[in-house]
Each structure stands twice: as C-alpha cells, then as structure tokens.
Write a protein that holds these residues in place. Sequence first.
Motif, PDB file in Angstrom:
ATOM      1  N   LYS A   1     -23.529  10.345  20.585  1.00  0.00           N
ATOM      2  CA  LYS A   1     -21.995  11.042  20.093  1.00  0.00           C
ATOM      3  C   LYS A   1     -21.218  10.795  18.670  1.00  0.00           C
ATOM      4  O   LYS A   1     -22.182   9.746  18.014  1.00  0.00           O
ATOM      5  CB  LYS A   1     -20.928   9.902  21.320  1.00  0.00           C
TER       6      LYS A   1
ATOM      7  N   ASN B   1     -21.155  -0.104  26.428  1.00  0.00           N
ATOM      8  CA  ASN B   1     -19.691  -0.238  26.478  1.00  0.00           C
ATOM      9  C   ASN B   1     -18.931  -0.785  26.935  1.00  0.00           C
ATOM     10  O   ASN B   1     -18.735   0.416  28.158  1.00  0.00           O
ATOM     11  CB  ASN B   1     -19.358   1.351  25.310  1.00  0.00           C
TER      12      ASN B   1
ATOM     13  N   SER C   1     -24.896   7.581  25.388  1.00  0.00           N
ATOM     14  CA  SER C   1     -23.977   7.353  24.639  1.00  0.00           C
ATOM     15  C   SER C   1     -24.419   7.906  23.000  1.00  0.00           C
ATOM     16  O   SER C   1     -23.150   8.274  21.914  1.00  0.00           O
ATOM     17  CB  SER C   1     -22.451   6.914  24.538  1.00  0.00           C
TER      18      SER C   1
ATOM     19  N   SER D   1     -10.317   1.939  36.176  1.00  0.00           N
ATOM     20  CA  SER D   1     -11.240   2.802  34.875  1.00  0.00           C
ATOM     21  C   SER D   1     -12.367   2.970  35.525  1.00  0.00           C
ATOM     22  O   SER D   1     -12.929   2.056  35.784  1.00  0.00           O
ATOM     23  CB  SER D   1     -10.041   2.237  34.028  1.00  0.00           C
ATOM     24  N   GLU D   2     -12.792   3.287  34.450  1.00  0.00           N
ATOM     25  CA  GLU D   2     -14.347   3.244  34.417  1.00  0.00           C
ATOM     26  C   GLU D   2     -15.117   1.657  33.238  1.00  0.00           C
ATOM     27  O   GLU D   2     -15.999   1.090  33.173  1.00  0.00           O
ATOM     28  CB  GLU D   2     -15.244   4.053  33.452  1.00  0.00           C
ATOM     29  N   GLY D   3     -13.518   1.401  32.746  1.00  0.00           N
ATOM     30  CA  GLY D   3     -14.210   0.571  32.149  1.00  0.00           C
ATOM     31  C   GLY D   3     -13.309  -1.098  32.238  1.00  0.00           C
ATOM     32  O   GLY D   3     -13.845  -1.056  33.526  1.00  0.00           O
TER      33      GLY D   3
ATOM     34  N   ASP E   1      -9.197   1.311  24.181  1.00  0.00           N
ATOM     35  CA  ASP E   1     -10.018   1.521  23.850  1.00  0.00           C
ATOM     36  C   ASP E   1     -10.445   0.828  22.593  1.00  0.00           C
ATOM     37  O   ASP E   1      -8.922   1.024  21.803  1.00  0.00           O
ATOM     38  CB  ASP E   1     -10.560   2.693  23.636  1.00  0.00           C
TER      39      ASP E   1
ATOM     40  N   ALA F   1     -15.917  -0.112  27.450  1.00  0.00           N
ATOM     41  CA  ALA F   1     -15.003  -0.012  27.995  1.00  0.00           C
ATOM     42  C   ALA F   1     -15.422   1.107  28.974  1.00  0.00           C
ATOM     43  O   ALA F   1     -13.930   1.906  28.957  1.00  0.00           O
ATOM     44  CB  ALA F   1     -14.434   0.970  26.719  1.00  0.00           C
ATOM     45  N   SER F   2     -16.728   1.610  28.861  1.00  0.00           N
ATOM     46  CA  SER F   2     -16.657   2.742  29.408  1.00  0.00           C
ATOM     47  C   SER F   2     -17.499   2.425  30.627  1.00  0.00           C
ATOM     48  O   SER F   2     -17.944   3.582  31.405  1.00  0.00           O
ATOM     49  CB  SER F   2     -17.012   3.679  28.435  1.00  0.00           C
ATOM     50  N   ASN F   3     -18.574   1.407  30.451  1.00  0.00           N
ATOM     51  CA  ASN F   3     -19.398   0.530  30.842  1.00  0.00           C
ATOM     52  C   ASN F   3     -20.671   2.722  30.769  1.00  0.00           C
ATOM     53  O   ASN F   3     -21.812   2.240  31.887  1.00  0.00           O
ATOM     54  CB  ASN F   3     -19.522   0.702  32.251  1.00  0.00           C
ATOM     55  N   GLN F   4     -21.128   2.578  29.321  1.00  0.00           N
ATOM     56  CA  GLN F   4     -22.189   4.350  29.235  1.00  0.00           C
ATOM     57  C   GLN F   4     -22.671   2.941  28.492  1.00  0.00           C
ATOM     58  O   GLN F   4     -22.590   2.114  27.348  1.00  0.00           O
ATOM     59  CB  GLN F   4     -21.300   5.036  28.782  1.00  0.00           C
TER      60      GLN F   4
END
Length: 479
Positions: free
Chosen positions: A5, A40, A2, A345-347, A302, A42-45
């Motif tokens: 970004k 992160n 990420s 969700s992803e998070g 987020d 919130a997204s696990n990225q």
Amino acid sequence: MSFGKKEYEFLKVIGIGPRTPGCYINGQWKGNGALVSSVNPASNQTIAEVLEASLQDYEDGMQACYEAAKLWMQVPAPKRGDIVRQIGDALRAKLQQLGRLVSLEMGKILAEGIGEVQEIIDMCDFAVGLSRQLNGSIIPSERWNACIALVCGNCVVWKGAPTTPLVTIAMTKIVAGVLEKNNLPGAIFTTFCGGAEIGQAIAKDARIPLVSFTGSSKVGLMVQQTVNQRFGKCLLELSGNNAIIVMDDADIELAVRSVLFAAVGTAGQRCTTCRRLLLHESLYAKVLGRLLDVYKQVKIGDPLEKGTLLGPLHTRTLKENFEKGIQNIKSQGGKILTGGSVIESEGNFVQPTIVEISPDADVVKEELFAPVLYVMKFQTLKEAIEINNSVPQGLSSSIFSRRPEVIFRWIGPAGSDCGIVNVNIPTNGAEIGGAFGGEKATGGGREAGSDSWKQYMRRSTCTINYGSELPLAQGINFG
C-alpha cells in the motif's frame, strides 16, 4: 499483504521489507525460526512477515555478544557516551517514520507513537551526560534503559515484544548503522525477534548478569524466580493500577483534562494509565458529569489519522479480555455509565468506558489493559489514600489539590505507596531524569534517574596496601 500500500512506503526508509530477518547476530541479519506476521491492529491485516530466532540463533548471538563485551567494557565511558549520542542523532533523523511505525504496528495514535521515539532520543541525551559522571568507584562491568546500559560498558541483548517485530527491527537497524560507522562489533547490540522460548533462554542464561523485563506481574514473577535461581539480577517494570484522587478544592477542568488523557490515551494500554478515579463526595456529581461529556467527544478510529484520540487495542486477545472484563464488572456490581462494548469492525476497537463501582470489588484490584475507568467516592483524605494503597500494584498515582497540608501528606510516608507520586498532573508519563518504576506487584524496578546507572554496573570494594605492615583491626598478634 498490506506492505504494498502507498501509505506504507515509509517502511522502506527504515529498512523494513515484505519479509525481514528478525535477528541481528554478530553484525548480520538472520532468522532460522518461525515465520510470523506483523499485524495492523486497526484492520487485523498483515503488514509484513518476520523470521524469528531459533535456539541455535540465540546461542550464536549470545556467544558473539559475550565476546564483544570484553572489548566494549574497555572503551572509555565518554567514548561510549559519544556512540549513544550518535544513536540519538540517527533516531532524530528517522523520528517521523519510526513514530509512524509504532502507531501502525502497535495501535497508539500518531502523536503518541512519535512521543515514544522522542522519549528514546531524550534518554540518549540523558545517557550522554551521564557518561561523564560515572565517578567515584571505578567499576568495569557486564532499556530503552539500553542507553544507560551501553554507557556503563554493557553489551545489550534485546528481545522485543513478539507482536511488534517491525519496531524491534527498525530500531536495531539504526543502532547497527552507528556501530558499523564506528568500526565496532555489531554484537555489542544483539537482537532477537521471538516468543517465550527465547525469553526463557534469556532468563536462564548466566552470561546475562542483569535481565530487564517489562510486562505483566504474573510473567514478571516467573522471570524473577528463574533469574534468581542462577543468582542473577532483575530489573522489573510490571503492572500498574493507578489512581487519580480529586480533592474538594481541586481545579476541576484541570483534573478532567488530566483524567481523560490518562485513562483514554494509548487506549488504556500504558502501565501508567489511570484505571481508578477517586472523587470527593462534594464534587462527585459535577466532575463525573463533566467527564461523561468529554468522553462523548472522543474520536475513535485509525491511529494514523489526524484527530483520532482512541485507536485500537493491540491484539484480538486484548479485545476478548475487554469483553470478559466487562462481564466480570457487571457481575460484581459495577454500573456502566458510558461505553462498555466492542465496536464492530475489522480492527480491535472498543468503547472508552466509565464504571461506577465499589473500591472493594475484586475486579478493581486487577489490571484490565483497556480504556476502562473505575469511578468511586470518598469522604476524607485518609480514606482516599487507603483506597489508593489497597491494590497489589504500586506504580503511579496522582492527587489534585491546592492545599499544602494535603500535598505534603500525600507525598510523605503516610501517603501514596507508589513509586511515582504526582500532584496536579496525570498518572501517565514520567520525567526522563526521574527514577521511573513502582513498588509491590509492580516489581520494584527503577529505570532512568540520576542513580539508575548503578543497576547496570558491578560494585567492588578495592583496598590496596602500599606498605609492608599488616595492621589488624581485631588486634590479633601473630608474634
């Protein structure tokens, strides 16, 4: 990854790259340990990668720090205070970026992320003033009590949380810049990103007279036992299981706003989060109904987005613990009034939850690090105080009442057994100048406050005889 970004461009301003060494050793950045990812929640990225410390990195850093201590303790306290002032000013210049990083990497909403950094700045200001008040006995010695430790003449060894290495690196880069600007050894502030292996090395190291640890009671007890074995000192800030009591004469709207802030803020991941709500039977239904209404208005999402009140839990493990905790609650007779589920969700998002449960349930005695609020009913102030004091932890507590006799009993010896005892304000947060910390399984530590510096210095009693006589109090005559 990420990092590329556009919304993450601010990381470059605070010295964070896509792959960053995680150790500041003797004025140099390095890392010969494992390569880990900062995620992160919130997204696990992945945000960026960090090189952790090896045990050899630790030894190199500690040796340099040990030598730097001999110089730093001889710098006059007001000069040490000026260095801390410069650190505070450097943090002010990067307040927004650092706050955004805290929100990005940890998951708390942006206002709280900025607030965390502001608290460190306030602590620097407090420590600067303190640097000119270290009077009385003159005692050279060996968080962010680091501010107080520095003005007291200590070098600092910092191992940040392994799940937030970018925050650790960004903060250290600011401190390092101030030390370099003043031609002081970088080893005065030594940093290691790493896991349990580095933490255990710190606890065992006799070169570190005081170990300050923040975390769970279980791990804190292990740290204390290890440090005690070498006759070191511990400053422990451990679990909280904090209660708010709402008396029959309370300002209901004030209480409801306070409970929402204390129970939902930081997604229930503060040591001072309100986890137990004790309502007088005469207003139980009214307060509970009002609270359920405001819980429906909580915006989840987020943490960097404006208007978000509830961000994600910090890790996937905490999300799993939330699910297990809800099952335990139900098995012990708890009734879910709102929430109680994870959000697909992803998070690591979960619903803010209110549970009606008996104060005697075993699960109430434990700290579930999530936005779960236990609600229970009481009849008398005596009963409410007994419930407040019935858990192993003793960090923060609060009562809502306008009656002086209630307030003075609450803050007196027959009242709350916590280290922080509030009236008509939430349990979370604390005054910079107050002694922050708790009793019982919270560890007994005290950070900040007017007397906190005494924990960071060595006390010696010095008696100087300027004469040729030796008066002996016991009246012994050697002839």
